[in-house]
Scaffold this motif. Structure first.
Motif, PDB file in Angstrom:
ATOM      1  N   PRO A 182     -10.067 -47.758  12.717  1.00 52.71           N
ATOM      2  CA  PRO A 182     -10.994 -48.313  11.724  1.00 52.71           C
ATOM      3  C   PRO A 182     -11.064 -47.461  10.460  1.00 52.71           C
ATOM      4  O   PRO A 182     -11.137 -47.989   9.343  1.00 52.71           O
ATOM      5  N   ALA A 183     -11.015 -46.136  10.621  1.00 54.85           N
ATOM      6  CA  ALA A 183     -11.027 -45.254   9.448  1.00 54.85           C
ATOM      7  C   ALA A 183      -9.735 -45.394   8.657  1.00 54.85           C
ATOM      8  O   ALA A 183      -9.752 -45.472   7.419  1.00 54.85           O
ATOM      9  N   PHE A 184      -8.591 -45.407   9.350  1.00 58.15           N
ATOM     10  CA  PHE A 184      -7.308 -45.557   8.660  1.00 58.15           C
ATOM     11  C   PHE A 184      -7.248 -46.888   7.918  1.00 58.15           C
ATOM     12  O   PHE A 184      -6.773 -46.953   6.778  1.00 58.15           O
ATOM     13  N   PHE A 185      -7.710 -47.974   8.563  1.00 62.97           N
ATOM     14  CA  PHE A 185      -7.658 -49.293   7.927  1.00 62.97           C
ATOM     15  C   PHE A 185      -8.531 -49.326   6.678  1.00 62.97           C
ATOM     16  O   PHE A 185      -8.110 -49.800   5.618  1.00 62.97           O
ATOM     17  N   ASN A 186      -9.753 -48.822   6.807  1.00 57.47           N
ATOM     18  CA  ASN A 186     -10.648 -48.845   5.655  1.00 57.47           C
ATOM     19  C   ASN A 186     -10.131 -47.985   4.514  1.00 57.47           C
ATOM     20  O   ASN A 186     -10.234 -48.357   3.340  1.00 57.47           O
ATOM     21  N   PHE A 187      -9.538 -46.842   4.826  1.00 60.04           N
ATOM     22  CA  PHE A 187      -9.094 -45.925   3.780  1.00 60.04           C
ATOM     23  C   PHE A 187      -7.764 -46.350   3.166  1.00 60.04           C
ATOM     24  O   PHE A 187      -7.647 -46.507   1.943  1.00 60.04           O
ATOM     25  N   GLN A 210     -14.482 -45.987   2.424  1.00 60.01           N
ATOM     26  CA  GLN A 210     -14.878 -44.932   3.358  1.00 60.01           C
ATOM     27  C   GLN A 210     -15.682 -45.554   4.492  1.00 60.01           C
ATOM     28  O   GLN A 210     -16.513 -46.432   4.267  1.00 60.01           O
ATOM     29  N   MET A 211     -15.425 -45.132   5.697  1.00 64.15           N
ATOM     30  CA  MET A 211     -16.128 -45.658   6.865  1.00 64.15           C
ATOM     31  C   MET A 211     -17.390 -44.836   7.132  1.00 64.15           C
ATOM     32  O   MET A 211     -17.379 -43.606   7.007  1.00 64.15           O
ATOM     33  N   THR A 212     -18.463 -45.518   7.510  1.00 59.25           N
ATOM     34  CA  THR A 212     -19.722 -44.865   7.867  1.00 59.25           C
ATOM     35  C   THR A 212     -19.915 -44.938   9.370  1.00 59.25           C
ATOM     36  O   THR A 212     -19.810 -46.015   9.965  1.00 59.25           O
ATOM     37  N   LEU A 213     -20.207 -43.809  10.008  1.00 62.21           N
ATOM     38  CA  LEU A 213     -20.486 -43.737  11.436  1.00 62.21           C
ATOM     39  C   LEU A 213     -21.960 -43.438  11.641  1.00 62.21           C
ATOM     40  O   LEU A 213     -22.468 -42.436  11.137  1.00 62.21           O
ATOM     41  N   VAL A 214     -22.639 -44.309  12.366  1.00 63.66           N
ATOM     42  CA  VAL A 214     -24.060 -44.134  12.670  1.00 63.66           C
ATOM     43  C   VAL A 214     -24.168 -43.458  14.030  1.00 63.66           C
ATOM     44  O   VAL A 214     -23.710 -43.994  15.043  1.00 63.66           O
ATOM     45  N   THR A 215     -24.778 -42.277  14.071  1.00 65.09           N
ATOM     46  CA  THR A 215     -24.847 -41.515  15.304  1.00 65.09           C
ATOM     47  C   THR A 215     -25.877 -40.405  15.147  1.00 65.09           C
ATOM     48  O   THR A 215     -26.620 -40.363  14.162  1.00 65.09           O
ATOM     49  N   TYR A 216     -25.917 -39.505  16.113  1.00 63.49           N
ATOM     50  CA  TYR A 216     -26.768 -38.321  16.036  1.00 63.49           C
ATOM     51  C   TYR A 216     -25.953 -37.144  15.519  1.00 63.49           C
ATOM     52  O   TYR A 216     -24.726 -37.107  15.659  1.00 63.49           O
ATOM     53  N   LEU A 273     -12.389 -40.072   4.403  1.00 59.87           N
ATOM     54  CA  LEU A 273     -12.205 -41.204   5.314  1.00 59.87           C
ATOM     55  C   LEU A 273     -13.498 -41.620   5.991  1.00 59.87           C
ATOM     56  O   LEU A 273     -13.746 -42.819   6.163  1.00 59.87           O
ATOM     57  N   ILE A 274     -14.314 -40.651   6.404  1.00 58.49           N
ATOM     58  CA  ILE A 274     -15.535 -40.991   7.132  1.00 58.49           C
ATOM     59  C   ILE A 274     -16.724 -40.217   6.577  1.00 58.49           C
ATOM     60  O   ILE A 274     -16.579 -39.127   6.021  1.00 58.49           O
ATOM     61  N   LYS A 275     -17.890 -40.820   6.724  1.00 59.25           N
ATOM     62  CA  LYS A 275     -19.154 -40.151   6.464  1.00 59.25           C
ATOM     63  C   LYS A 275     -20.128 -40.559   7.558  1.00 59.25           C
ATOM     64  O   LYS A 275     -19.891 -41.528   8.296  1.00 59.25           O
ATOM     65  N   PHE A 276     -21.212 -39.828   7.685  1.00 63.17           N
ATOM     66  CA  PHE A 276     -22.151 -40.059   8.780  1.00 63.17           C
ATOM     67  C   PHE A 276     -23.507 -40.486   8.245  1.00 63.17           C
ATOM     68  O   PHE A 276     -23.960 -40.030   7.188  1.00 63.17           O
ATOM     69  N   ALA A 277     -24.147 -41.396   8.990  1.00 64.36           N
ATOM     70  CA  ALA A 277     -25.543 -41.758   8.780  1.00 64.36           C
ATOM     71  C   ALA A 277     -26.259 -41.461  10.093  1.00 64.36           C
ATOM     72  O   ALA A 277     -25.875 -41.991  11.141  1.00 64.36           O
ATOM     73  N   PHE A 278     -27.260 -40.599  10.046  1.00 67.72           N
ATOM     74  CA  PHE A 278     -27.846 -40.071  11.278  1.00 67.72           C
ATOM     75  C   PHE A 278     -29.144 -40.786  11.653  1.00 67.72           C
ATOM     76  O   PHE A 278     -29.921 -41.207  10.791  1.00 67.72           O
ATOM     77  N   PHE A 279     -29.355 -40.892  12.967  1.00 73.25           N
ATOM     78  CA  PHE A 279     -30.673 -41.272  13.474  1.00 73.25           C
ATOM     79  C   PHE A 279     -31.632 -40.112  13.251  1.00 73.25           C
ATOM     80  O   PHE A 279     -31.267 -38.948  13.428  1.00 73.25           O
ATOM     81  N   ASN A 280     -32.867 -40.440  12.876  1.00 75.83           N
ATOM     82  CA  ASN A 280     -33.864 -39.392  12.709  1.00 75.83           C
ATOM     83  C   ASN A 280     -34.545 -39.097  14.038  1.00 75.83           C
ATOM     84  O   ASN A 280     -34.147 -39.615  15.095  1.00 75.83           O
ATOM     85  N   ALA A 281     -35.576 -38.275  14.017  1.00 71.04           N
ATOM     86  CA  ALA A 281     -36.255 -37.858  15.246  1.00 71.04           C
ATOM     87  C   ALA A 281     -36.930 -39.015  15.969  1.00 71.04           C
ATOM     88  O   ALA A 281     -37.212 -38.930  17.163  1.00 71.04           O
ATOM     89  N   LEU A 282     -37.176 -40.112  15.270  1.00 74.23           N
ATOM     90  CA  LEU A 282     -37.774 -41.288  15.890  1.00 74.23           C
ATOM     91  C   LEU A 282     -36.731 -42.293  16.341  1.00 74.23           C
ATOM     92  O   LEU A 282     -37.059 -43.407  16.768  1.00 74.23           O
ATOM     93  N   GLY A 283     -35.453 -41.927  16.235  1.00 73.26           N
ATOM     94  CA  GLY A 283     -34.402 -42.835  16.657  1.00 73.26           C
ATOM     95  C   GLY A 283     -34.137 -43.951  15.668  1.00 73.26           C
ATOM     96  O   GLY A 283     -33.701 -45.035  16.056  1.00 73.26           O
ATOM     97  N   GLU A 284     -34.352 -43.704  14.381  1.00 74.98           N
ATOM     98  CA  GLU A 284     -34.140 -44.723  13.352  1.00 74.98           C
ATOM     99  C   GLU A 284     -33.100 -44.237  12.350  1.00 74.98           C
ATOM    100  O   GLU A 284     -33.118 -43.079  11.933  1.00 74.98           O
ATOM    101  N   CYS A 285     -32.220 -45.146  11.967  1.00 74.67           N
ATOM    102  CA  CYS A 285     -31.239 -44.861  10.923  1.00 74.67           C
ATOM    103  C   CYS A 285     -31.446 -45.867   9.800  1.00 74.67           C
ATOM    104  O   CYS A 285     -31.259 -47.078   9.997  1.00 74.67           O
TER     105      CYS A 285
END
Length: 436
Positions: free
Chosen positions: A127-132, A138-144, A210-222
């Motif tokens: 997915p990162a290679f395809f998007n880039f 740039q691909m965004t990964l939602v995680t901790y 290629l990638i960047k991150f969007a994080f969940f906060n302490a309440l489990g919300e992104c």
């Protein structure tokens, strides 16, 4: 495999074994780890589910909000574009086959590796290679945040190759190798430096582009753009748009993975109760019909997959059986992989995902494969290798020391298992170049 996991889990002090997570609890959020040994062992004891496409290939409500993808994972439309929960191998092919935009935002499932299926469901490489490379995005990964370190490391090695101290090229030539062969050995460090050089119209080829991150906060919300929010719930995830829940995805759906059947593009829904069904090719073994769903009035594509009738395969004394002859961006083709037959024994080269199913559909019993060759550690080549290691009896793996150690590091990071444990799943036979 169950005994090996049990022995390992009893002898390990894994910091990743946590209780069921409650997204409202700050302590639980902070203590979350990746795949947990105890839970993996329980899944093994319960047995594996049938490796086939789910009955519900696509679920699309009147506003075309949700699609459950053939290979696994869930695709959700929002006003900022599509989101995808779960990232099984070759997932971009599902979007392309169904006529959907490949997402730029992917949500990493709670369990990054599906131990029942032996499949990496956080396969971020293609997915990162395809998007880039294809879409210049740039691909965004939602995680901790703690998970992001593993994913960044995995992506860096997939893009840049192993670190210099993990390259053993000089030791990987046979003592019988001619001087000309040794003198022609590649300089991987110089090759990667050249590969990373910026090209006209293309940003520098590095992980941060290629990638960047969007994080969940302490309440489990992104919180994403334009009031789109992903919430980590005790059972999975919900997607909110303008404070309204538009989708709910369970953990099982996020980590799902299946052997795909042929499907065509989704058709636009004509009314609130019409179904965006998949156009199934007339030569396919599947038949499709729509029915109302019990979930919120959406429509479900039912697929009654006919039994595949395999003929007996006559094993040649010497020959090749092609399992796949294409690449990771070809929506109609299977990733390259093949079997070499020598004196009635099969050696599989770069097994594609679900290679056991592919063998059975060719009338070949997987037990006839006595060894596996792995050429390098990109997801379109190693996904089937790790699947065989996890789900089948101990296999013989033939590759170089550089490639083998890269495989162990990669899937230790994905699955949360120690490299020493993964090493026990195979009989590693080092390959030496120019060895008679």
């Amino acid at each position: 495999i169950t005994r090996r996991i049990s022995a390992y889990s009893n002898s390990s002090n894994s910091s990743g074994s946590n209780a069921v997570h409650n997204a409202k609890s700050v302590a639980d959020v902070q203590n979350r780890g990746p795949s947990r040994i105890a839970k993996q062992l329980n899944m093994q004891r319960r047995g594996r589910k049938k490796n086939s496409r789910p009955a519900e290939v696509g679920v699309v409500d009147g506003s075309q909000t949700i699609v459950r993808l053939p290979r696994g994972g869930v695709y959700v439309w929002t006003k900022i574009g599509p989101l995808q929960f779960g990232i099984p191998p070759e997932t971009v092919k599902d979007s392309m086959n169904l006529g959907l935009d490949v997402p730029t935002v992917f949500v990493v499932p709670r369990e990054r590796f599906n131990m029942q299926m032996g499949i990496n469901v956080s396969e971020i490489e293609f997915p990162a290679f395809f998007n880039f490379f294809v879409r210049r995005k740039q691909m965004t990964l939602v995680t901790y945040q703690d998970c992001s370190e593993d994913l960044h490391t995995i992506m860096k090695e997939a893009l840049d190759g192993p670190e210099p101290n993990e390259l053993f090229v000089d030791d990987e030539y046979s003592i019988f190798a001619a001087k000309e062969a040794r003198d022609a050995r590649p300089d991987h460090i110089k090759e990667m430096e050249y590969f990373r050089e910026p090209r006209p119209g293309t940003p520098a080829i590095k992980v941060s582009n290629l990638i960047k991150f969007a994080f969940f906060n302490a309440l489990g919300e992104c919180h994403l753009e334009n009031d789109v929010v992903i919430k980590d719930e005790s059972y999975g995830f919900t997607v909110l748009q303008d404070d309204t829940v538009i989708a709910a995805i369970s953990d099982d759906e996020a980590k799902s993975c299946f052997f795909p059947e042929p499907v065509g593009p989704l058709k636009p829904a004509e009314s609130e109760h019409s179904c965006a069904t998949s156009a199934v090719d007339s030569s396919s073994l599947s038949t499709a019909k729509s029915r109302p769903s019990s979930e919120g009035g959406s429509m479900v594509l039912d697929c009654e997959v006919d039994e595949v009738k395999s003929t007996m395969f006559e094993i040649p004394r010497f020959g090749i059986t092609i399992l796949g002859n294409s690449h990771g961006f070809d929506p109609q083709g299977s990733t390259s992989g093949f079997v070499i037959w020598i004196n009635g024994q099969g050696i599989m080269v770069d097994p594609p995902p679900h290679s056991g199913e592919l063998l059975k559909r060719s009338g070949i019993q997987p037990k006839l494969i006595t060894a596996t060759i792995l050429t390098h550690c990109h997801a379109d080549h190693d996904a089937g290798t790790i699947q065989k290691m996890i789900t089948e009896d101990k296999v013989t793996l033939m590759t170089t020391k550089t490639v083998f150690n890269s495989l162990l590091r990669k899937y230790a990071g994905v699955a949360g298992l120690a490299p020493e444990f993964l090493r026990q799943l195979v009989n590693f036979r080092p390959v030496f170049i120019e060895e008679p």
